[in-house]
Design a protein around this motif. Structure first.
Motif, PDB file in Angstrom:
ATOM      1  N   ARG A  20       0.832  -1.213   0.000  1.00  0.00           N
ATOM      2  CA  ARG A  20       0.000   0.000   0.000  1.00  0.00           C
ATOM      3  C   ARG A  20       0.866   1.261   0.000  1.00  0.00           C
ATOM      4  N   ALA A  21       1.990   1.218   0.698  1.00  0.00           N
ATOM      5  CA  ALA A  21       2.908   2.363   0.704  1.00  0.00           C
ATOM      6  C   ALA A  21       3.467   2.600  -0.701  1.00  0.00           C
ATOM      7  N   GLN A  23       1.948   1.908  -3.462  1.00  0.00           N
ATOM      8  CA  GLN A  23       0.843   2.484  -4.230  1.00  0.00           C
ATOM      9  C   GLN A  23       0.656   3.961  -3.900  1.00  0.00           C
ATOM     10  N   MET A  24       0.807   4.328  -2.632  1.00  0.00           N
ATOM     11  CA  MET A  24       0.669   5.733  -2.245  1.00  0.00           C
ATOM     12  C   MET A  24       1.765   6.585  -2.890  1.00  0.00           C
ATOM     13  N   ASN A  27       0.803   7.106  -6.442  1.00  0.00           N
ATOM     14  CA  ASN A  27      -0.238   8.141  -6.553  1.00  0.00           C
ATOM     15  C   ASN A  27       0.356   9.536  -6.405  1.00  0.00           C
ATOM     16  N   ALA A  28       1.296   9.691  -5.469  1.00  0.00           N
ATOM     17  CA  ALA A  28       1.944  11.000  -5.269  1.00  0.00           C
ATOM     18  C   ALA A  28       2.749  11.386  -6.507  1.00  0.00           C
TER      19      ALA A  28
END
Length: 92
Positions: A20-21, A23-24, A27-28
């Motif tokens: 998930r990190a 993926q974040m 996204n950033a």
């Protein structure tokens, strides 16, 4: 009959957090690309003196591209080693 080792729940949870990190960060980086695409002028506002320098458009695009390449390499490695990572205890 072959027995499958039980998946370490803690390791599976930590791998999920790690994924998930990633993926974040992706996204950033996508947001940074959108901002860089809209950026056209690095000149200070009239009447104001700039005491710092902002990155140029080319520098922002280059940095974003390098970060995306690094993220892609890390994500590929995470997928390649997923089974190993979820079956072992993660050290702090």
């Amino acid at each position: 009959m072959v027995q499958v080792k039980p998946i370490n729940r803690r390791a599976l949870r930590r791998y999920g957090e790690f994924w998930r990190a990633l993926q974040m960060v992706g996204n950033a980086l996508a947001e940074a690309e959108r901002v860089a695409a809209k950026a056209t002028d690095n000149q200070p506002i009239r009447g104001q003196t700039a005491h710092w320098a902002a990155a140029t458009l080319d520098e922002m695009k280059s940095a974003t591209k390098k970060a995306k390449n690094s993220l892609h390499i890390m994500s590929a490695a995470a997928k390649k080693w997923e089974a190993e990572l979820v079956s072992r205890e993660w050290r702090r």
